[in-house]
Design a protein around this motif. Structure first.
Motif, short mmCIF file in Angstrom:
data_model
loop_
_atom_site.label_atom_id
_atom_site.label_comp_id
_atom_site.label_asym_id
_atom_site.label_seq_id
_atom_site.Cartn_x
_atom_site.Cartn_y
_atom_site.Cartn_z
N TYR A 1 31.13 37.48 44.55
CA TYR A 1 30.21 38.38 43.89
C TYR A 1 28.90 37.66 43.62
O TYR A 1 28.89 36.56 43.10
CB TYR A 1 30.82 38.89 42.58
CG TYR A 1 29.78 39.49 41.66
CD1 TYR A 1 29.27 40.74 41.93
CD2 TYR A 1 29.31 38.80 40.57
CE1 TYR A 1 28.31 41.29 41.10
CE2 TYR A 1 28.36 39.33 39.74
CZ TYR A 1 27.85 40.58 40.01
OH TYR A 1 26.90 41.12 39.21
N SER A 10 26.78 44.73 48.51
CA SER A 10 27.77 44.61 47.45
C SER A 10 27.63 45.79 46.50
O SER A 10 26.55 46.01 45.93
CB SER A 10 27.57 43.30 46.68
OG SER A 10 28.27 43.32 45.45
N LEU A 90 39.60 34.05 47.62
CA LEU A 90 39.29 35.19 46.77
C LEU A 90 38.12 34.95 45.83
O LEU A 90 37.49 35.90 45.37
CB LEU A 90 40.52 35.58 45.93
CG LEU A 90 41.73 36.06 46.72
CD1 LEU A 90 42.89 36.30 45.78
CD2 LEU A 90 41.39 37.32 47.49
N SER A 93 34.76 37.13 45.37
CA SER A 93 34.87 38.40 46.09
C SER A 93 34.70 39.62 45.18
O SER A 93 34.38 40.71 45.65
CB SER A 93 36.22 38.49 46.80
OG SER A 93 37.28 38.46 45.85
N TYR A 94 34.91 39.44 43.88
CA TYR A 94 34.88 40.56 42.94
C TYR A 94 34.46 39.98 41.59
O TYR A 94 34.92 38.90 41.21
CB TYR A 94 36.30 41.15 42.86
CG TYR A 94 36.38 42.51 42.22
CD1 TYR A 94 36.20 43.66 42.98
CD2 TYR A 94 36.66 42.65 40.87
CE1 TYR A 94 36.30 44.91 42.40
CE2 TYR A 94 36.77 43.89 40.29
CZ TYR A 94 36.58 45.02 41.06
OH TYR A 94 36.67 46.26 40.47
#
Length: 142
Positions: A1, A10, A90, A93-94
Motif C-alpha cells: 500500500y 490502488s 503480503l 499489499s493492503y
C-alpha cells in the motif's frame, strides 16, 4: 500500500487522494485520517496507513477519538482496526485501517441502530465536511 501511488493503481490510494482533494483528510507521515464522504453512521472517521503499529497511525486514531469527544461531546462510539497483512509477499499489499463512528447519546432511551441500517439505506445526519473541519482544527492545535 502506498498512499501517494499514481491514480488508478490502488483503490486505497485513490480514496485517500479524493478525500484530500475535497479537504476531508489530515495527513501525518504516511498515515491519513479521513472524514468519509459516504459515511455509514454518524461522524464516521477512518485512519489509513501502511502499518497500525506506526506512531503516525496511533496519533491520528487518537486525533479522531479526541475530535469526537471534544468537538462533538461524543461519549459512545464504535471503533475497529484492521491490521495490514503480514507474511512473505503480503507486506504492503493492503493498508491498516481504523474506523470510528458515533453511537449517539448513551443516555437516550431509544436504540442507536434502526431497521433502516439493517435492511434499507443508511441514515446519516452529519456533514462530513463539518467533521473534517473539526478534525483539521484539532490537528492544527496539537
Amino acid at each position: 500500500y502506498e498512499s501517494r501511488a499514481p491514480p488508478g493503481t490502488s483503490f486505497w490510494a485513490d480514496m485517500v487522494q479524493i478525500h484530500e482533494a475535497l479537504g476531508l483528510a489530515v495527513r501525518r507521515g504516511e498515515a491519513v485520517a479521513i472524514a468519509y464522504l459516504t459515511p455509514i453512521k454518524e461522524k464516521e472517521l477512518a485512519v489509513i496507513g501502511p502499518s497500525a503499529a506506526s506512531a503516525d497511525f496511533a496519533a491520528l486514531l487518537w486525533l479522531c477519538l479526541h475530535t469526537l469527544r471534544e468537538g462533538y461531546g461524543v461519549f459512545a462510539f464504535s471503533a475497529s482496526v484492521v491490521f495490514e497483512p503480514m507474511g512473505a509477499g503480503l507486506a504492503g499489499s493492503y493498508p491498516a485501517i481504523a474506523r470510528v463512528v458515533d453511537r449517539g447519546d448513551p443516555f437516550d432511551a431509544r436504540n442507536d441502530v434502526g431497521a433502516m441500517e439493517f435492511y434499507g439505506a443508511y441514515n446519516v445526519a452529519s456533514d462530513p465536511f463539518d467533521v473534517a473541519r473539526k478534525l483539521r482544527a484539532y490537528a492544527s492545535s496539537e
